[in-house]
Design a protein around this motif. Structure first.
Motif, PDB file in Angstrom:
ATOM      1  N   LYS A  24      27.154 -56.572 -29.274  1.00 18.62           N
ATOM      2  CA  LYS A  24      26.924 -57.177 -27.956  1.00 18.62           C
ATOM      3  C   LYS A  24      26.588 -58.655 -28.084  1.00 18.62           C
ATOM      4  O   LYS A  24      27.172 -59.507 -27.395  1.00 18.62           O
ATOM      5  N   VAL A  25      25.645 -58.980 -28.968  1.00 16.98           N
ATOM      6  CA  VAL A  25      25.208 -60.368 -29.138  1.00 16.98           C
ATOM      7  C   VAL A  25      26.350 -61.234 -29.663  1.00 16.98           C
ATOM      8  O   VAL A  25      26.572 -62.353 -29.183  1.00 16.98           O
ATOM      9  N   ARG A  26      27.096 -60.732 -30.653  1.00 15.02           N
ATOM     10  CA  ARG A  26      28.223 -61.511 -31.201  1.00 15.02           C
ATOM     11  C   ARG A  26      29.247 -61.834 -30.122  1.00 15.02           C
ATOM     12  O   ARG A  26      29.781 -62.946 -30.061  1.00 15.02           O
ATOM     13  N   LEU A  27      29.552 -60.864 -29.271  1.00 16.26           N
ATOM     14  CA  LEU A  27      30.536 -61.081 -28.206  1.00 16.26           C
ATOM     15  C   LEU A  27      30.008 -62.026 -27.135  1.00 16.26           C
ATOM     16  O   LEU A  27      30.755 -62.829 -26.580  1.00 16.26           O
ATOM     17  N   GLN A  28      28.714 -61.937 -26.852  1.00 19.68           N
ATOM     18  CA  GLN A  28      28.121 -62.775 -25.804  1.00 19.68           C
ATOM     19  C   GLN A  28      28.113 -64.252 -26.174  1.00 19.68           C
ATOM     20  O   GLN A  28      28.259 -65.111 -25.298  1.00 19.68           O
ATOM     21  N   VAL A 212      22.088 -61.551 -16.559  1.00 19.19           N
ATOM     22  CA  VAL A 212      20.935 -62.322 -17.042  1.00 19.19           C
ATOM     23  C   VAL A 212      20.833 -62.209 -18.559  1.00 19.19           C
ATOM     24  O   VAL A 212      20.468 -63.168 -19.251  1.00 19.19           O
ATOM     25  N   ASP A 213      21.170 -61.032 -19.096  1.00 21.01           N
ATOM     26  CA  ASP A 213      21.086 -60.822 -20.541  1.00 21.01           C
ATOM     27  C   ASP A 213      22.070 -61.718 -21.285  1.00 21.01           C
ATOM     28  O   ASP A 213      21.777 -62.198 -22.379  1.00 21.01           O
ATOM     29  N   VAL A 214      23.249 -61.929 -20.705  1.00 24.96           N
ATOM     30  CA  VAL A 214      24.239 -62.815 -21.334  1.00 24.96           C
ATOM     31  C   VAL A 214      23.671 -64.225 -21.472  1.00 24.96           C
ATOM     32  O   VAL A 214      23.753 -64.846 -22.536  1.00 24.96           O
ATOM     33  N   ILE A 215      23.071 -64.728 -20.407  1.00 21.90           N
ATOM     34  CA  ILE A 215      22.479 -66.075 -20.437  1.00 21.90           C
ATOM     35  C   ILE A 215      21.315 -66.132 -21.413  1.00 21.90           C
ATOM     36  O   ILE A 215      21.156 -67.099 -22.159  1.00 21.90           O
ATOM     37  N   LYS A 216      20.494 -65.081 -21.437  1.00 21.90           N
ATOM     38  CA  LYS A 216      19.354 -65.032 -22.367  1.00 21.90           C
ATOM     39  C   LYS A 216      19.832 -65.113 -23.818  1.00 21.90           C
ATOM     40  O   LYS A 216      19.281 -65.869 -24.626  1.00 21.90           O
ATOM     41  N   SER A 217      20.850 -64.349 -24.151  1.00 23.36           N
ATOM     42  CA  SER A 217      21.375 -64.355 -25.524  1.00 23.36           C
ATOM     43  C   SER A 217      21.916 -65.732 -25.899  1.00 23.36           C
ATOM     44  O   SER A 217      21.691 -66.213 -27.016  1.00 23.36           O
ATOM     45  N   ARG A 251      30.618 -60.083 -20.828  1.00 28.86           N
ATOM     46  CA  ARG A 251      30.864 -60.112 -22.281  1.00 28.86           C
ATOM     47  C   ARG A 251      29.903 -59.165 -23.002  1.00 28.86           C
ATOM     48  O   ARG A 251      28.700 -59.275 -22.846  1.00 28.86           O
ATOM     49  N   GLY A 252      30.455 -58.242 -23.795  1.00 29.56           N
ATOM     50  CA  GLY A 252      29.629 -57.318 -24.559  1.00 29.56           C
ATOM     51  C   GLY A 252      29.118 -56.134 -23.767  1.00 29.56           C
ATOM     52  O   GLY A 252      28.353 -55.312 -24.283  1.00 29.56           O
ATOM     53  N   THR A 256      27.227 -52.465 -24.915  1.00 23.18           N
ATOM     54  CA  THR A 256      25.885 -52.220 -24.377  1.00 23.18           C
ATOM     55  C   THR A 256      25.802 -50.855 -23.721  1.00 23.18           C
ATOM     56  O   THR A 256      24.842 -50.103 -23.943  1.00 23.18           O
ATOM     57  N   LEU A 257      26.809 -50.496 -22.924  1.00 19.14           N
ATOM     58  CA  LEU A 257      26.806 -49.198 -22.262  1.00 19.14           C
ATOM     59  C   LEU A 257      27.024 -48.065 -23.258  1.00 19.14           C
ATOM     60  O   LEU A 257      26.449 -46.975 -23.115  1.00 19.14           O
ATOM     61  N   LEU A 258      27.845 -48.316 -24.283  1.00 18.99           N
ATOM     62  CA  LEU A 258      28.033 -47.316 -25.335  1.00 18.99           C
ATOM     63  C   LEU A 258      26.719 -47.074 -26.078  1.00 18.99           C
ATOM     64  O   LEU A 258      26.441 -45.969 -26.539  1.00 18.99           O
ATOM     65  N   ARG A 259      25.932 -48.125 -26.191  1.00 18.96           N
ATOM     66  CA  ARG A 259      24.643 -48.041 -26.897  1.00 18.96           C
ATOM     67  C   ARG A 259      23.583 -47.357 -26.046  1.00 18.96           C
ATOM     68  O   ARG A 259      22.735 -46.616 -26.567  1.00 18.96           O
ATOM     69  N   ALA A 260      23.588 -47.610 -24.732  1.00 17.00           N
ATOM     70  CA  ALA A 260      22.500 -47.160 -23.863  1.00 17.00           C
ATOM     71  C   ALA A 260      22.282 -45.654 -23.910  1.00 17.00           C
ATOM     72  O   ALA A 260      21.146 -45.190 -24.031  1.00 17.00           O
TER      73      ALA A 260
END
Length: 304
Positions: A24-28, A212-217, A251-252, A256-260
């Protein structure tokens, strides 16, 4: 014992979910001009091929270190808030969850900063020739020496904006789902129902706050190598939308949903087993509606 079970269950969730979080982080944060990955599954394949399976677990030390503190804060605050509010209603569940999400940001933000920096370190290298950080703790110490308290709290505003409603949505969704599914202490499907409710509530929570998570990353990854691209949250949003369009906020999302869901499944299953062995089956959860007060949710990571 609930706290110990929560920590063990949360650790199981981290082990299951961390590879998805790395993807997720790499894609973001990858460059839109020179993207390294075409999508979720290509990112998985590339990391394993270029950096080995251990590449998927970069930065795992940080969530593991912060796990006990986050669980203690989240469930301590949520439980006390529910007692203060009195009646167990969906609205109170949301309010108590939001309060817990807000307060745990004190630990969550520095933890995710270290995790993000470690996940980005040595991208595409099986054995990094020059490591900037030895481990998550070393990462935070180095950032603190260079930038002070502001540096290790980079992304705090976006973390608050994500975690406050995110935890509220989680507890609200979990409460609504467990009430709707219904279960009794002698229901043979009680545990599968709890796992399903937890997984779906986690998915709902991520969808509600993912942009918001995309911007945070991006803000927390900014500055790696000494080059800062964004001057503020608004600047990050503006640059991201201008260069990549509004789809940048998804992005990602797949990883993220696969992980949740599996993260919640691992957490709840482990907690249930620990409590069963420690207290006996008859002293386990008595009904679905009480479960949110006693059963740890996923560590988020993103807290969530």
């Amino acid at each position: 014992m609930d706290f110990i079970a929560g920590c063990i269950g949360g650790a199981a969730g981290v082990l299951v979910g961390h590879p998805f979080d790395t993807v997720k982080v790499r894609l973001q944060v990858q460059s839109v001009d020179r993207p390294l990955y075409r999508g979720t599954f290509h990112c998985f394949q590339s990391i394993i091929r270029q950096e080995s399976v251990f590449g998927l677990y970069k930065g795992i030390g940080s969530p593991m270190m912060g796990l006990a503190f986050i669980n203690a804060i989240v469930f301590g605050v949520q439980g006390n808030a529910m007692r203060l509010l009195g009646k167990d209603t969906p609205t109170h569940q949301f309010a108590a969850g939001a309060a817990a999400g807000t307060i745990q940001c004190v630990i969550c933000c520095p933890m995710e900063l270290a995790k993000t920096r470690m996940q980005m370190q040595g991208t595409g290298e099986k054995k990094s020739s020059r490591k900037m950080y030895k481990n998550s703790l070393d990462c935070l110490v180095r950032i603190y020496r260079r930038e002070g308290l502001w540096g290790i709290n980079r992304g705090m505003v976006t973390t608050l904006v994500r975690e406050t409603p995110g935890f509220g949505v989680y507890f609200l969704s979990y409460d609504v789902l467990t009430r709707s599914l219904g279960c009794e202490s002698n229901d043979p499907y009680m545990i599968p129902k709890l796992l399903f409710a937890g997984g779906m509530a986690g998915i709902a929570s991520w969808i509600s706050t993912y942009p918001v998570d995309v911007i945070k990353s991006r803000l927390q990854a900014d500055g790696v190598g000494g080059v800062h691209q964004y001057s503020s949250i608004a600047d990050c949003v503006r640059q991201s939308v201008r260069r990549e369009g509004y789809m940048v906020f998804t992005r990602g999302l797949t990883s993220t949903l696969l992980r949740a869901f599996p993260v919640n499944a691992a957490t709840f299953a482990t907690v249930t087993l620990v409590l069963m062995y420690a207290r006996g089956v008859e002293q386990g959860p008595k009904d679905c509606e009480a479960a949110p007060h006693h059963t740890p949710i996923q560590e988020q990571t993103s807290s969530l």
